[in-house]
Every structure is written in C-alpha cells, then in structure tokens.
Design a protein around this motif. Structure first.
Motif, PDB file in Angstrom:
ATOM      1  N   LYS A  64       0.836  -1.207   0.000  1.00 38.98           N
ATOM      2  CA  LYS A  64       0.000   0.000   0.000  1.00 38.98           C
ATOM      3  C   LYS A  64       0.866   1.251   0.000  1.00 38.98           C
ATOM      4  O   LYS A  64       0.563   2.236  -0.690  1.00 38.98           O
ATOM      5  CB  LYS A  64      -0.922  -0.008   1.217  1.00 38.98           C
ATOM      6  CG  LYS A  64      -1.876   1.187   1.251  1.00 38.98           C
ATOM      7  CD  LYS A  64      -2.817   1.114   2.441  1.00 38.98           C
ATOM      8  CE  LYS A  64      -3.773   2.306   2.453  1.00 38.98           C
ATOM      9  NZ  LYS A  64      -4.692   2.253   3.609  1.00 38.98           N
ATOM     10  N   GLU A  68       0.557   4.368  -2.646  1.00 38.45           N
ATOM     11  CA  GLU A  68       0.137   5.711  -2.247  1.00 38.45           C
ATOM     12  C   GLU A  68       1.269   6.741  -2.263  1.00 38.45           C
ATOM     13  O   GLU A  68       1.031   7.910  -2.526  1.00 38.45           O
ATOM     14  CB  GLU A  68      -0.486   5.668  -0.843  1.00 38.45           C
ATOM     15  CG  GLU A  68      -1.825   4.949  -0.812  1.00 38.45           C
ATOM     16  CD  GLU A  68      -2.617   5.228   0.441  1.00 38.45           C
ATOM     17  OE1 GLU A  68      -3.865   5.207   0.351  1.00 38.45           O
ATOM     18  OE2 GLU A  68      -2.008   5.458   1.507  1.00 38.45           O
ATOM     19  N   TYR A 231      -0.137   0.540   9.297  1.00 36.32           N
ATOM     20  CA  TYR A 231       0.231   1.364   8.147  1.00 36.32           C
ATOM     21  C   TYR A 231       0.578   2.791   8.534  1.00 36.32           C
ATOM     22  O   TYR A 231       1.516   3.395   7.984  1.00 36.32           O
ATOM     23  CB  TYR A 231      -0.922   1.357   7.140  1.00 36.32           C
ATOM     24  CG  TYR A 231      -0.648   2.168   5.897  1.00 36.32           C
ATOM     25  CD1 TYR A 231       0.185   1.678   4.894  1.00 36.32           C
ATOM     26  CD2 TYR A 231      -1.215   3.430   5.720  1.00 36.32           C
ATOM     27  CE1 TYR A 231       0.443   2.415   3.740  1.00 36.32           C
ATOM     28  CE2 TYR A 231      -0.965   4.173   4.575  1.00 36.32           C
ATOM     29  CZ  TYR A 231      -0.135   3.661   3.594  1.00 36.32           C
ATOM     30  OH  TYR A 231       0.117   4.390   2.468  1.00 36.32           O
ATOM     31  N   LYS A 252      -8.920   0.752  -6.984  1.00 40.39           N
ATOM     32  CA  LYS A 252      -9.002  -0.325  -6.004  1.00 40.39           C
ATOM     33  C   LYS A 252      -9.802  -1.520  -6.500  1.00 40.39           C
ATOM     34  O   LYS A 252     -10.127  -2.431  -5.713  1.00 40.39           O
ATOM     35  CB  LYS A 252      -9.603   0.211  -4.696  1.00 40.39           C
ATOM     36  CG  LYS A 252      -8.721   1.282  -4.038  1.00 40.39           C
ATOM     37  CD  LYS A 252      -9.367   1.848  -2.789  1.00 40.39           C
ATOM     38  CE  LYS A 252      -8.403   2.775  -2.045  1.00 40.39           C
ATOM     39  NZ  LYS A 252      -7.957   3.917  -2.839  1.00 40.39           N
ATOM     40  N   LEU A 272      -5.373  -3.182   0.465  1.00 43.54           N
ATOM     41  CA  LEU A 272      -5.238  -2.400  -0.762  1.00 43.54           C
ATOM     42  C   LEU A 272      -6.578  -1.912  -1.310  1.00 43.54           C
ATOM     43  O   LEU A 272      -6.660  -0.814  -1.865  1.00 43.54           O
ATOM     44  CB  LEU A 272      -4.522  -3.221  -1.830  1.00 43.54           C
ATOM     45  CG  LEU A 272      -3.081  -3.647  -1.511  1.00 43.54           C
ATOM     46  CD1 LEU A 272      -2.491  -4.424  -2.675  1.00 43.54           C
ATOM     47  CD2 LEU A 272      -2.216  -2.443  -1.179  1.00 43.54           C
TER      48      LEU A 272
END
Length: 311
Positions: A64, A68, A231, A252, A272
């Motif tokens: 992820k 990002e 995260y 996504k 994700l």
C-alpha cells in the motif's frame, strides 16, 4: 513461547514488537548517519530477510505504501542475514523443528498464510543462500529482483520449499524472467561481496532485527520504524520528513490490483482495496468460482492469482 526464547533466537519473531531479532554480539550500535541521500524526497532503506516471518507480515503495508507514496519514496532493499546456520542452541531452540509451531502462531497474528510444517519436512540450514541470490538478482534487474524476492517468500511460507536449495531458487528466477545462468554465476561470485556489504552496513546502522526501515530525506534526517506496525507508522515517517508528500489515488478494483501485484492474500487485498477483511475473502472466492482467479490454500490461509498467469 516465552519472551526469553524469542529474545535469544532469530527465527522466533516477537509478536508484540513485530521483530525477528538477530543475535550478533559484535554488532555495532552506532546511530551515525552513513546513508546516502536520494533524488526522491524520501529514501527507505529496508532491512529484511527472505525467511523472516514478520517481514512476510509487513507485505500488505509495504504494498500500500508503494501505491500511495511511490512518487515520493525510493526503496532500497538490504539483506540482514537472519539465520547464518544452526550452530547455536539458545532460548530452548536448537533445531529447525522448534520453529514450526511458532510460524503457525505468527501466521494467525498477522493474518498472512504461513505453513510452519516446512521446518518439519524440509528445513533450511541457512537464510544466506536466498539472500545472496537476491543480491545476484539485483545485478540483473531491480524490478525483477523484487518479484524474485516475493516468489521466494511465497515458496517458503506457503509452498514449504527449502529456498536454500538452488533447484528452488532457479525455478523462482525462471518465473520472474531472470537469466538463471548469470544468476548462478553471480551467486558464486560478486553477489557474496554485496551481501557482506549489506551485513556490514546493517551493523553500522545498529540493525538488530527485521523488518527495520530507515526513512531518510535529502538532508540526512531520518526516521526509523522497527518491526511490523500498522500502516500509519510508515506513513507518519514519510510525512515527518516531507510534510508535502502527496498521497496518490489508485484504482481499487480487483483487476487493477492484480495487474500491479500478481498474487494477493486476503489480508493484502483487504488493505489495498479498503474492503473489510471478510468481504475481501468472499469477493476473492467468488472470482475463483467465476474462473477469474486461482486459489492456493495452506493450512493457515490462502493466496490468489489471476487464472493462467505465468506466476
């Protein structure tokens, strides 16, 4: 498993800290900055090992992070040398079979499929061969090297393959399009020195376990995240160094995610896609029924891939 056993054995990862710790008494713990600057705003030096179960647990967060913040960060993968050999007996762990149940526990904790029976059926003598093979792969192609590392991890954690053996390293290399003859030559020559350089830098940086991530900006300022964390810990490290780092939006839907990452666990797909964990697994199983995906199941979970995909 008691805390003292975990502390003294590199293959027993501490679930509370998310770390697989090494036991090198000669390790230097200097915190001086010996890391080079980067053209991107933040460089990430990631210390890992192909058989580190906590490093398998961090895969959803790292995947992820790359989606990002890929425009702002540059990853540099370094090998840490988790298991040199079995010439020790610490924390009640003196043989491979002692690790089997621990891997099963880690699998449940991280919600990532790991089959500890590897250590009962075909245990590794060392994590050095696959680590050196990764350094050899980097000499050919950095992107293919990362695919190679992922392939090795899936082999060892899900398929119970002893990736210290060349026969399995060769298969993994072929799957991701590496030149296996060159790989073997580099493994026996130049890659060993590169691996030793990783170990040396790790000692200088005070690396004591895996995963360890050093986030560095172009002025030399750094943030360190130890272990497999939520995260937000990794995102915060980036934003502390570069508050202006822009988070990229990405599609996504399942087709896009599988086009980027050829294999996904339910936990990875959930992280994700943003869908709840149970809903994610349900969707993946429905895609299997429709003939879109293939599923490989272990005793501790599953992994999915595009049907008829090379990998």
């Amino acid at each position: 498993m008691n805390k003292e056993a975990i502390k003294n054995n590199p293959l027993l990862c501490d679930i509370e800290t998310g770390m697989c710790e090494i036991t090198d008494e000669n390790s230097e713990t200097s915190t001086k900055n010996t890391m080079p600057s980067t053209k991107k705003s933040v460089k990430v030096i990631y210390y890992t090992d192909p058989i580190c179960s906590s490093c398998w647990g961090i895969e959803p967060q790292l995947r992820k992070l790359k989606l990002e913040y890929g425009d702002a960060i540059e990853f540099e993968y370094r090998m840490g040398g988790l298991l040199p050999d079995w010439n020790y007996n610490s924390g009640g762990i003196g043989k491979p079979s002692d690790v089997a149940s621990h891997w099963d526990e880690v699998s449940v904790h991280y919600d990532m499929p790991i089959d500890g029976d590897l250590w009962l059926e075909d245990p590794l003598d060392s994590s050095y061969p696959p680590s050196i093979a990764f350094k050899a792969a980097q000499l050919q192609d950095h992107e293919k090297a990362l695919l190679f590392l992922r392939e090795m991890k899936e082999m060892v954690f899900l398929h119970k393959k002893n990736i210290a053996k060349w026969e399995y390293l060769e298969v993994a290399a072929q799957k991701v399009g590496l030149d296996t003859e060159k790989l073997k030559s580099d493994v026996e020559n130049e890659a060993k020195a590169l691996f030793e350089a990783d170990l040396k830098l790790g000692r200088e940086l005070g690396v004591r376990g895996f995963p360890t991530l050093f986030f560095l900006d172009d002025t030399g300022q750094k943030e360190i995240v130890y272990g497999t964390r939520p995260y937000a810990f990794y995102e915060m490290a980036i934003l502390k160094l570069n508050p202006n780092a822009t988070k990229s939006e990405y599609s996504k839907n399942w087709e896009t995610l599988f086009s980027i990452y050829p294999t996904l666990t339910a936990k990875e797909f959930s992280v994700l896609s943003g869908a709840p964990r149970k809903e994610s697994e349900k969707q993946l199983n429905e895609l299997v029924e429709k003939g879109n995906l293939e599923k490989h199941t272990t005793k501790n979970g599953s992994i999915w891939k595009i049907k008829n995909a090379i990998r």
